[in-house]
Design an enzyme around this catalytic site. Sequence first.
Site, mmCIF file in Angstrom:
data_model
loop_
_atom_site.group_PDB
_atom_site.id
_atom_site.type_symbol
_atom_site.label_atom_id
_atom_site.label_comp_id
_atom_site.label_asym_id
_atom_site.label_seq_id
_atom_site.Cartn_x
_atom_site.Cartn_y
_atom_site.Cartn_z
ATOM 1 N N TYR A 272 -1.710 -10.043 5.331
ATOM 2 C CA TYR A 272 -1.763 -8.618 5.676
ATOM 3 C C TYR A 272 -3.206 -8.265 6.016
ATOM 4 O O TYR A 272 -4.070 -8.251 5.155
ATOM 5 C CB TYR A 272 -1.243 -7.770 4.518
ATOM 6 C CG TYR A 272 -1.244 -6.274 4.761
ATOM 7 C CD1 TYR A 272 -1.336 -5.724 6.034
ATOM 8 C CD2 TYR A 272 -1.118 -5.401 3.692
ATOM 9 C CE1 TYR A 272 -1.328 -4.358 6.241
ATOM 10 C CE2 TYR A 272 -1.100 -4.022 3.880
ATOM 11 C CZ TYR A 272 -1.209 -3.505 5.158
ATOM 12 O OH TYR A 272 -1.207 -2.154 5.355
ATOM 13 N N THR B 37 0.829 -1.206 0.000
ATOM 14 C CA THR B 37 0.000 0.000 0.000
ATOM 15 C C THR B 37 0.862 1.253 0.000
ATOM 16 O O THR B 37 0.595 2.219 -0.729
ATOM 17 C CB THR B 37 -0.925 0.009 1.225
ATOM 18 O OG1 THR B 37 -1.643 -1.216 1.283
ATOM 19 C CG2 THR B 37 -1.910 1.159 1.159
ATOM 20 N N THR B 38 1.918 1.252 0.828
ATOM 21 C CA THR B 38 2.808 2.407 0.908
ATOM 22 C C THR B 38 3.539 2.633 -0.404
ATOM 23 O O THR B 38 3.935 3.759 -0.723
ATOM 24 C CB THR B 38 3.807 2.234 2.071
ATOM 25 O OG1 THR B 38 3.062 1.985 3.267
ATOM 26 C CG2 THR B 38 4.664 3.467 2.270
ATOM 27 N N ARG C 72 -8.554 -0.282 5.643
ATOM 28 C CA ARG C 72 -8.412 -0.088 4.198
ATOM 29 C C ARG C 72 -9.207 -1.106 3.390
ATOM 30 O O ARG C 72 -9.656 -0.795 2.282
ATOM 31 C CB ARG C 72 -6.936 -0.157 3.790
ATOM 32 C CG ARG C 72 -6.138 1.093 4.140
ATOM 33 C CD ARG C 72 -4.735 1.024 3.553
ATOM 34 N NE ARG C 72 -3.977 2.243 3.823
ATOM 35 C CZ ARG C 72 -3.885 3.276 3.013
ATOM 36 N NH1 ARG C 72 -4.550 3.288 1.868
ATOM 37 N NH2 ARG C 72 -3.152 4.327 3.326
ATOM 38 N N TYR D 59 -12.975 -4.604 -0.748
ATOM 39 C CA TYR D 59 -14.208 -4.229 -1.458
ATOM 40 C C TYR D 59 -15.228 -5.358 -1.561
ATOM 41 O O TYR D 59 -16.391 -5.165 -1.224
ATOM 42 C CB TYR D 59 -13.912 -3.657 -2.860
ATOM 43 C CG TYR D 59 -15.133 -3.020 -3.482
ATOM 44 C CD1 TYR D 59 -15.577 -1.777 -3.045
ATOM 45 C CD2 TYR D 59 -15.844 -3.666 -4.483
ATOM 46 C CE1 TYR D 59 -16.717 -1.196 -3.589
ATOM 47 C CE2 TYR D 59 -16.981 -3.104 -5.033
ATOM 48 C CZ TYR D 59 -17.419 -1.868 -4.595
ATOM 49 O OH TYR D 59 -18.534 -1.302 -5.119
ATOM 50 N N LYS E 230 1.162 -9.631 8.929
ATOM 51 C CA LYS E 230 1.242 -8.217 9.278
ATOM 52 C C LYS E 230 -0.168 -7.827 9.688
ATOM 53 O O LYS E 230 -1.080 -7.802 8.858
ATOM 54 C CB LYS E 230 1.711 -7.380 8.084
ATOM 55 C CG LYS E 230 1.654 -5.872 8.333
ATOM 56 C CD LYS E 230 1.969 -5.083 7.059
ATOM 57 C CE LYS E 230 1.858 -3.583 7.323
ATOM 58 N NZ LYS E 230 2.095 -2.763 6.113
ATOM 59 N N ILE F 220 6.256 -4.207 10.454
ATOM 60 C CA ILE F 220 6.364 -3.826 9.048
ATOM 61 C C ILE F 220 5.922 -2.379 8.996
ATOM 62 O O ILE F 220 4.761 -2.057 9.229
ATOM 63 C CB ILE F 220 5.541 -4.737 8.131
ATOM 64 C CG1 ILE F 220 6.064 -6.178 8.239
ATOM 65 C CG2 ILE F 220 5.610 -4.251 6.687
ATOM 66 C CD1 ILE F 220 5.328 -7.188 7.372
#
Length: 291
Positions: free
Chosen positions: A135, A46-47, A140, A109, A163, A204
């Site tokens: 993750y 994402t980052t 999000r 989603y 994570k 992380i």
Amino acid sequence: MDFGRLIAAMVTPFDSNLQINWDQTGILIDYLLEEQANDSLVISGTTGESPTLTEEEKLELFAFAVKHANGRCKIIAGTGSNDTAHSIHLSQEAEKLGVDALLLVAPYYNRPSQEGLYQHFKAIAESVSIPCILYNVESRTGINIDADTTIRLSHIPNIVATKDCADLDQITRIVSGAAPGFLVYSGDDTMALPVLSVGGHGIISVASHVIGKEMKSMINCYLQGDTREAAKVHAKIHPVMKGLFNCPHRVPNPAPVKYALNSKGVDVGGVRLPLLIATEEEGRFIDSLLK
């Protein structure tokens, strides 16, 4: 596989046309490893602005990172999505490029059931031979990977870690119930020390782009039994860890950390729409964190 205790979720450097800046990508990898003491790198998470990277760009990034790191760290490829078939395809292609492990985000989603989550991750893991890291970031994705589901997935041989951005109760349940050797990483910088305290393995991180040495010091103090000093370091760096995600107007990651890197002379460029660069007000706030 030892990923270490401090893993940077690396930003993707862009040039003035918002195309990948390959020269700066190499400089950033060196900086994160040599100056900020990170043990491993996540590429295209994402980052790293994975939602706006093409598949071709992701694969090029994976190949570049593997070659440039040259064994100095583990390269973890962000290959998860909300499409199981595409996640399998991208994961297999990443494995061919020599990445060390995969980071698989919860399907966003479409919000599957817990059984759907289990089958999704199981299918991806069984399609490759390299380690997989789950993750879980409900803020999000809109879906939480329940502790019981993570524990169940931990028994799949190459699902080796998670994570997790859940609360400490859920993380404690995972730590105590997962298969032997399964590693739990905090996905929230501010929770790094609390997660260590309940048996987690590390973090992380986003903030380790700019305070990696301090975060590594905190982790090492805790591991060496100096919990008082670890708490002192945590308190000192907490405003940075929290502030990067609490800028005025709630500007989303990675815009704040990209601004911080640019301010420190590490040129990573801007962000792709629909994200926006930090405003002047937001920049002043970020600058105040780094003093």
